[in-house]
Design a protein around this motif. Sequence first.
Motif, PDB file in Angstrom:
ATOM      1  N   GLU A  49       0.722  -1.217  -0.074  1.00 33.88           N
ATOM      2  CA  GLU A  49       0.115   0.027  -0.064  1.00 33.88           C
ATOM      3  C   GLU A  49       0.578   1.147  -0.087  1.00 33.88           C
ATOM      4  O   GLU A  49       2.061   1.330   0.803  1.00 33.88           O
ATOM      5  CB  GLU A  49      -0.995  -0.011   1.146  1.00 33.88           C
ATOM      6  N   GLN A  51       0.574   3.527   1.674  1.00 35.68           N
ATOM      7  CA  GLN A  51       0.481   4.098   3.282  1.00 35.68           C
ATOM      8  C   GLN A  51       1.771   3.372   3.708  1.00 35.68           C
ATOM      9  O   GLN A  51       2.411   3.901   4.680  1.00 35.68           O
ATOM     10  CB  GLN A  51      -0.717   3.480   3.961  1.00 35.68           C
ATOM     11  N   PHE A  52       2.147   1.864   3.361  1.00 32.88           N
ATOM     12  CA  PHE A  52       3.305   1.454   3.883  1.00 32.88           C
ATOM     13  C   PHE A  52       4.667   2.121   3.620  1.00 32.88           C
ATOM     14  O   PHE A  52       5.347   2.411   4.406  1.00 32.88           O
ATOM     15  CB  PHE A  52       3.627  -0.003   3.075  1.00 32.88           C
ATOM     16  N   LYS A  55       4.676   5.389   5.710  1.00 35.23           N
ATOM     17  CA  LYS A  55       4.809   5.089   7.053  1.00 35.23           C
ATOM     18  C   LYS A  55       6.451   4.657   7.315  1.00 35.23           C
ATOM     19  O   LYS A  55       6.749   5.241   8.098  1.00 35.23           O
ATOM     20  CB  LYS A  55       4.166   3.646   7.243  1.00 35.23           C
ATOM     21  N   ALA A  56       6.914   3.962   6.202  1.00 32.68           N
ATOM     22  CA  ALA A  56       8.513   3.710   6.374  1.00 32.68           C
ATOM     23  C   ALA A  56       9.242   5.009   6.317  1.00 32.68           C
ATOM     24  O   ALA A  56      10.092   5.200   7.182  1.00 32.68           O
ATOM     25  CB  ALA A  56       8.814   2.921   5.420  1.00 32.68           C
TER      26      ALA A  56
ATOM     27  N   SER B 630      -4.830  -3.927  -0.686  1.00 33.81           N
ATOM     28  CA  SER B 630      -4.284  -2.608  -0.828  1.00 33.81           C
ATOM     29  C   SER B 630      -4.948  -1.535  -1.655  1.00 33.81           C
ATOM     30  O   SER B 630      -4.712  -0.309  -1.374  1.00 33.81           O
ATOM     31  CB  SER B 630      -2.845  -2.611  -1.189  1.00 33.81           C
ATOM     32  N   ALA B 631      -6.066  -2.155  -2.276  1.00 28.98           N
ATOM     33  CA  ALA B 631      -6.962  -1.344  -3.293  1.00 28.98           C
ATOM     34  C   ALA B 631      -8.022  -0.871  -2.425  1.00 28.98           C
ATOM     35  O   ALA B 631      -8.593   0.209  -2.990  1.00 28.98           O
ATOM     36  CB  ALA B 631      -7.055  -1.946  -4.563  1.00 28.98           C
ATOM     37  N   VAL B 647       1.896  -5.581   8.950  1.00 29.01           N
ATOM     38  CA  VAL B 647       3.179  -5.016   8.073  1.00 29.01           C
ATOM     39  C   VAL B 647       3.415  -3.691   8.732  1.00 29.01           C
ATOM     40  O   VAL B 647       4.507  -3.289   8.963  1.00 29.01           O
ATOM     41  CB  VAL B 647       2.890  -4.874   6.738  1.00 29.01           C
ATOM     42  N   MET B 648       2.463  -2.800   9.109  1.00 25.81           N
ATOM     43  CA  MET B 648       2.713  -1.507   9.748  1.00 25.81           C
ATOM     44  C   MET B 648       3.769  -1.551  10.928  1.00 25.81           C
ATOM     45  O   MET B 648       4.469  -0.947  11.247  1.00 25.81           O
ATOM     46  CB  MET B 648       1.678  -0.782  10.174  1.00 25.81           C
ATOM     47  N   ILE B 651       7.267  -2.448   9.967  1.00 20.99           N
ATOM     48  CA  ILE B 651       7.854  -1.215   9.604  1.00 20.99           C
ATOM     49  C   ILE B 651       8.315  -0.656  10.957  1.00 20.99           C
ATOM     50  O   ILE B 651       9.761  -0.078  11.066  1.00 20.99           O
ATOM     51  CB  ILE B 651       7.057  -0.251   8.712  1.00 20.99           C
ATOM     52  N   GLU B 652       7.532  -0.503  11.813  1.00 18.51           N
ATOM     53  CA  GLU B 652       7.938   0.161  13.267  1.00 18.51           C
ATOM     54  C   GLU B 652       9.214  -0.514  13.676  1.00 18.51           C
ATOM     55  O   GLU B 652      10.096   0.069  14.281  1.00 18.51           O
ATOM     56  CB  GLU B 652       6.895   0.271  14.032  1.00 18.51           C
ATOM     57  N   LEU B 655      12.690  -0.341  11.988  1.00 17.67           N
ATOM     58  CA  LEU B 655      13.087   1.184  12.178  1.00 17.67           C
ATOM     59  C   LEU B 655      13.302   1.437  13.625  1.00 17.67           C
ATOM     60  O   LEU B 655      13.459   2.626  13.932  1.00 17.67           O
ATOM     61  CB  LEU B 655      12.405   1.908  11.297  1.00 17.67           C
TER      62      LEU B 655
END
Lengths: 170, 667
Positions: A49, A51-52, A55-56, B630-631, B647-648, B651-652, B655
Motif C-alpha cells: 500500500e 501507506q506502507f 509509513k516507512a 491494498s486497493a 506490516v505497519m 515497519i515500526e 526502524l
Amino acid sequence: MTSEPYTPVIVGFLCNWCSYRAADLAGTARLTYAPTMRPIRVMCTARVEPQFVIKALREGADGVLIAGCHPGECHYVEGNIKALRRYTLLKQMLRQFGIEEERVQIVWAAASESKVLADAVDQMTLTLQALGPLRWRQTVLNGHGAEQAVRESADVRRAALAAQEVEGER
Amino acid sequence: MSEERVGVYVCHCGTNIAKTVDVQDVATWAAGQPHVTVARDYKFMCSSLGQEMVEQDIQEQGLTRVVVAACSPHMHEKTFQGACERAGLNRFMFEMANIRELNSWTTKDRESATQKAKSMVRGAVERVVHHRPLDMLPVPINPNTLIVGGGIAGITAALDIANAGYHVYLVEREPSIGGHMAQVDKTFPTLDCAACILTPRMVDVGQHPNITLLSYSELEQVDGHVGNFTVRVRKKARFVNEALCTGCGDCIEKCPGKTLDEVFEVGLGYRKAVYKPFPQAVPKYPVIDTESCIFFQRGKCKACELVCPTHAIDFTQKDEYLQLQVGNIILATGYDLFDARTIPQYGYGRLANVFTSMEFERMVNAAGPTDGQIVLRDGVTPPKSVGIIHCVGSRDKHYHEYCSRVCCMYSLKFAHLIHERLPDTEVYNFYIDIRASGKRYEEFYHRVLEEGTHFIRGRVAEVTDAARMPGEEGKLIIQAEDTLIGKQRRIPVDMVILSTGVQSRHDSHEVAQLFGMGCDFNGYFIERHPKLDPVLTMSDGVFIAGACQGPMAIPETVAQAGSAASQVISLISQGTLMMEPIRARINPDKCSGCRICNNLCPYHAITFHADRKVSEVITAMCQGCGACVSACPSSAITGAHFTAQQVMSQIEGILWDVRETIPLMAR
C-alpha cells in the motif's frame, strides 16, 4: 553539516516469489552489498500500500525499495503492474511533500537475478548518501502541519522514553 | 505492558551467521525488547534439539508467539511452524527473521550486520504480536497428471505414475515421443543400443491404458494451482485421422515431396512430406508437413490420399484445442544442443567435413542416413584421421561457463566407435579435462586410451583448411596448444567432430512463465533446493525432471523422473493437500460496494452481491496476492497473515533504532 559518512536506511518490500528469492540467492551466492536494506516480505508488490511506503519514510527510513517480478512474469499474473501504477501516482504525491523521488524506487528482480537486487541496493545507497538523510519532520512538516508535528513528536518521545526504559541507557 | 509472551531464538547456523552477526549480543538485546519473554541463541536451531528448545519454552514459559532469527523462511519456516504446532501453538503464531541469506551472507561488516539483525528481529517481534491463528485450507488433489515432454524423462515419469494406477496426459511437441535419446546410436559407457532400450518403453507408453499420449501437441495455457490445474493443449493438425490410420506407411512410400530432415536427422538425411520421424515412432501415425507438401504448396497432388487403404488422410483437419483437468504437472522439456555455428573459428557450416556430435551420432547409427557408415560429407570416403574437439560451447566464458557433463563421455564413445568400424583410422581427442565421474565411466576412458586414441590436452584455437606445411594439403588442420608439452600443434585430419554442449531450451523462459516459476542465468528451471529438492519447483504441484533442470546424462535423468513421479504419486495418494490460508476476506459491514476490487483480482475470485451491494472473496479461488487488500478504499479487505497492522508494526520494528534518532521537534 557533519562530514562523517552517513549510512542511509532503506526499507525493502520484497515480493515472495521473485525478489525475496533473488535476495535469498544473493546470500547463497555470497554477493556482498550494502547492509542498508531492511527487508519486509510481501506476497506480491501489489500488496504494498502507498501507506506502507509513507509509513516507512515517516518512521525514519531514508528510502524505500519495492522489488518484484518482471512485468509479465508476476506470480499473480499482473500484480507488479498494479504496483507500478500505484508507484507512479505515489511519486507525484512525494513531490508535493517535498521528498525527492529517488527516495522511493521500484526494481524488477527475477528469482535468478540476485545481482540485479544487490546492485539496486548498492545504487540506492549511493543515491541516498548523495541526498542525505530524509528528516521527515523537517522536510515534510516544516512550515505547515506544525501542530501535528508537535503531537506526533510527543508520540515519538513517549515511544522513545518507553524504549529507553527498557534498554536502560541510550 | 503486553499480554503476549514472545520467544526469540537466534541461530548461529554453525558459523554461517555467527561469523558475521554477534548472535549472543542479538539474543541478550532481544531479551530486553517489548513483548519478549525469553530470548536465546543456539548453534543450530533447525536441529531436533533446537526445535525441542522452542517446544519446551512454549509449554514451560507459556509462550504465545515465536520468532526464529535464522535462515530464509523458504528454507525452514515449515520446520519451526511444525515445532510450534507440536507444542500446541497455532503454526501462524510464528515469524522468521532471515538473518542469514539476507544479512550475514551478504556483508562482512560485523557491526552493521549485527545492527541489521537486531532490526530484523525487532521487526519480526512487532509483527508476530499481531499474528492471528489461522487454519490450513484443505485442497483436494485431482489424480490426473500432466507431463510435458516425451523424452526419456517424460516417458519414465509417465510409466511410473501410470503403473501406480493414476492417469497421465503426456504432451509432446514433436510427432513422436523419444526425444534426443531416440537419435542416439549407442549409450556410454555400456554401449547399449539406445533404440533397443528406449523403444520398448515408448511402446509401453503408447499402449498403456492409463496414459493419454498427446503427440504433436503444445501447451497453450495453464490456470489454477496444485491439485486443480486447468491446462489448454493445442493438438496440431496431423492431416491424418488417427482413428483410421493403421500406420502401414503406404502414404510415406508414395509421397513425391522430399525435404531435408532438419530435426531428427539434423540435416544429414531426407524425409518425405508425410512422414514419421523414425521407423519405431510412437504413436505410429505419420504427419503431413504443410511446408513441404506439394498439395499444400501448389494445390494438387494428394498422392497419399489416393493410396491410403483406410482413407485416413484428411487435408481439412484443423488444430484441436483440449482442456485438461490435472492435479500435478511434471516438466520434462529437455535441452537444446549448442549451435556450433556460434563459434566461427571451428568452421562448422563453412568447412564441409566439420560435423557436430549429433550429426556424427546419426551417421554412426545403423538406421541413420548413411546406414552406419562413417564417411566424409561426400558420402563415400571414410576418413583416415578424425579430430574430436571437446567442450564446444561449454566451460567457456564466451558461451556457457558450465560443464555440459555428457560431452567427454560421448566423445570417448565416438573414439571407440571409430576404432571399431575403421581400425586404421587415427583418432585425436582435444580436451581440457576428461570428466568421467560416473559409474564405470573412468574404466571406459582407460579402454579408449588402450585402443590407441591420441589425447591432446588443450583448447583448440581453430580449424582451418589453409595448408601451411607439407602433408596438410586437402586436410582440415586443427591448431591447438598441447598444454602437457607446452607447444602449439597443428594436426591435419580428414574429419572434425565438434562435441557441442547442452543448453537450455530456446523457449524455457516462456514455459517457466506459463507455470509461474523461474529460470536461472542459463535458462534452466530453478529447483526448490539444489541439493534436497532437485525435482520440486517454487510452484506447488509443478515438478521438473531431466535436462530441463541442468545438463545431465540418461541415468540421472531417469532417476530424476522417477523421483518426480514418486512426489506426484505421494501427493495423489494423500488425496487432499493442506494449503496456506493466506487469503483475502471482505468485511461485509465495511464494504461500500464500490467494486474496485472486482476487476483487480487476476483470478476472478471476487463476486459482487448485487442484492446486498457488497463484494465477497471466494476463498477457494483466492491466491492471496493482496492486490485487492491494498486497493480497498474502505479498508474492508483483510489479507490474512499480511494485514496492514502486521506490516505497519513490522515497519515500526525494523526502524526501531532510527526512530529514536529523529529530531523530536520540527524546529
